[in-house]
Enzyme design. Structure first.
Site, PDB file in Angstrom:
ATOM      1  N   ASP A   2       0.957  -1.212  -0.177  1.00  0.00           N
ATOM      2  CA  ASP A   2       0.094  -0.008   0.038  1.00  0.00           C
ATOM      3  C   ASP A   2       0.863   1.199   0.043  1.00  0.00           C
ATOM      4  O   ASP A   2       1.821   1.428   0.806  1.00  0.00           O
ATOM      5  CB  ASP A   2      -0.794   0.103   1.267  1.00  0.00           C
ATOM      6  CG  ASP A   2      -2.210   0.695   0.942  1.00  0.00           C
ATOM      7  OD1 ASP A   2      -2.451   1.271  -0.029  1.00  0.00           O
ATOM      8  OD2 ASP A   2      -2.785   0.909   2.090  1.00  0.00           O
ATOM      9  N   ASN A  50     -10.219  -3.450  -6.342  1.00  0.00           N
ATOM     10  CA  ASN A  50      -9.518  -2.636  -6.965  1.00  0.00           C
ATOM     11  C   ASN A  50      -9.962  -2.511  -8.476  1.00  0.00           C
ATOM     12  O   ASN A  50      -9.467  -1.725  -9.437  1.00  0.00           O
ATOM     13  CB  ASN A  50      -7.921  -2.878  -7.059  1.00  0.00           C
ATOM     14  CG  ASN A  50      -7.132  -2.702  -5.585  1.00  0.00           C
ATOM     15  OD1 ASN A  50      -6.311  -3.182  -5.257  1.00  0.00           O
ATOM     16  ND2 ASN A  50      -7.609  -1.582  -4.912  1.00  0.00           N
TER      17      ASN A  50
HETATM   18  C1  FPP Z   1      -1.514  -0.240  -3.749  1.00  0.00           C
HETATM   19  O1  FPP Z   1      -1.018   1.003  -3.931  1.00  0.00           O
HETATM   20  C2  FPP Z   1      -0.900  -1.092  -4.795  1.00  0.00           C
HETATM   21  C3  FPP Z   1      -1.592  -1.673  -5.826  1.00  0.00           C
HETATM   22  C4  FPP Z   1      -3.087  -1.390  -5.891  1.00  0.00           C
HETATM   23  C5  FPP Z   1      -1.122  -2.394  -7.083  1.00  0.00           C
HETATM   24  C6  FPP Z   1      -0.133  -2.949  -6.721  1.00  0.00           C
HETATM   25  C7  FPP Z   1       0.291  -4.128  -7.578  1.00  0.00           C
HETATM   26  C8  FPP Z   1       1.513  -4.250  -8.430  1.00  0.00           C
HETATM   27  C9  FPP Z   1       2.244  -2.933  -8.449  1.00  0.00           C
HETATM   28  C10 FPP Z   1       1.496  -5.292  -9.427  1.00  0.00           C
HETATM   29  C11 FPP Z   1       1.864  -6.467  -8.722  1.00  0.00           C
HETATM   30  C12 FPP Z   1       3.139  -7.240  -8.795  1.00  0.00           C
HETATM   31  C13 FPP Z   1       3.755  -8.250  -8.347  1.00  0.00           C
HETATM   32  C14 FPP Z   1       4.737  -9.030  -8.973  1.00  0.00           C
HETATM   33  C15 FPP Z   1       3.519  -8.586  -6.785  1.00  0.00           C
HETATM   34  P1  FPP Z   1      -2.100   2.016  -4.015  1.00  0.00           P
HETATM   35  O2  FPP Z   1      -2.189   2.509  -5.329  1.00  0.00           O
HETATM   36  O3  FPP Z   1      -3.468   1.706  -3.272  1.00  0.00           O
HETATM   37  O4  FPP Z   1      -1.608   3.436  -3.428  1.00  0.00           O
HETATM   38  P2  FPP Z   1      -2.219   4.666  -2.531  1.00  0.00           P
HETATM   39  O5  FPP Z   1      -2.974   4.080  -1.411  1.00  0.00           O
HETATM   40  O6  FPP Z   1      -1.198   5.483  -2.095  1.00  0.00           O
HETATM   41  O7  FPP Z   1      -3.135   5.316  -3.550  1.00  0.00           O
END
Ligand code: FPP
Length: 238
Positions: A2, A50
């Site tokens: 996160d 998501n």
């Molecule tokens: C959360 O940050 C992250 C995600 C929703 C996506 C993470 C997944 C990947 C980058 C791809 C997966 C790859 C592997 C190999 C495990 P957020 O966007 O919710 O951050 P925020 O809360 O700051 O908006």
């Protein structure tokens, strides 16, 4: 994982840069968990909620996952890492599902470590899917035990998490491993996932080691009646 989005926004960058940087943290953390004898690392990469994000962001995340799996495949084989997904695979685009299934199949016999990725995952959705599987199997009611239901979850055969780390300052579970986290320890940090390092992981593990895990029972080393023969708790008789 996160805080990817906020990490990018704080730097005036598009959100995908945060996701890219977030993926870049994974191998260091896998190595660190392996290095201290951990057997499983589960990453909450993409929740079932998501899917409601803008289409463009979802495509970028899926593309990143695809590239990472292709790039890391040889490392999984060399490092004895089994890769598996938990989550609602039906919702995944066909190309992503095929590559995931291929990597899951090819790494199935790797025995050193399990890298479990929660993708299109929701704890309630997982429990509902497990209950549906149970209904189809039509067991006798006394057959339905905790072990029985656990065996129908996506995590069947994988131990429950000892420690759950949530980055980015949020202090909630957000539908992650609802069943499996019954006795997990929690560690919350304000650090955004793209800044989460091995050093901070070690801090979390150190704090975890200081906790007393009783699983609802009395700690045998600190028995309530230990220390005297009158049934008076020792700390009161001092
Ligand atoms: C959360 O940050 C992250 C995600 C929703 C996506 C993470 C997944 C990947 C980058 C791809 C997966 C790859 C592997 C190999 C495990 P957020 O966007 O919710 O951050 P925020 O809360 O700051 O908006």
């Amino acid at each position: 994982m996160d805080g990817n989005g906020r990490w990018a926004e704080m730097r005036g960058l598009p959100r995908f840069e945060g996701h890219k940087r977030g993926v870049g943290r994974v191998s260091e953390i896998v190595e660190a968990v392996k290095g201290i004898g951990g057997e499983v690392l589960s990453l909450y990469a993409f929740s079932i909620e998501n899917w409601m994000r803008p289409e463009e962001e979802v495509s970028v995340i899926m593309a990143l996952l695809e590239t990472t799996l292709k790039n890391e495949f040889m490392n999984f084989m060399k490092g004895g890492i089994r890769f598996r997904i938990i989550g609602n695979k039906e919702k995944l685009p066909d190309n992503i599902r095929s590559i995931i299934e291929l990597v899951e199949k090819e790494t199935y016999n790797n025995k050193e470590f399990v890298l479990q990725c929660a993708l299109s995952y929701g704890g309630r959705d997982e429990i509902i899917r497990a209950v549906r599987k149970a209904a189809a199997l039509n067991p006798a009611s006394e057959e339905i035990t905790e072990e029985y239901l656990a065996g129908l979850l996506d995590t069947a055969g994988i131990p429950d998490p000892d420690l759950i780390i949530r980055t980015s300052g949020e202090q909630r579970l957000s539908n992650f491993l609802l069943w499996q986290s019954a006795y997990s320890e929690f560690y919350f940090t304000n650090t955004l996932w793209p800044d989460f390092t091995k050093a901070e992981l070690m801090e979390a593990v150190h704090e975890y080691q200081m906790r007393s895990r009783r699983f609802g029972k009395v700690d045998n080393n600190k028995s309530f009646f230990a220390g005297n023969s009158f049934g008076i708790p020792s700390k009161w008789s001092e």
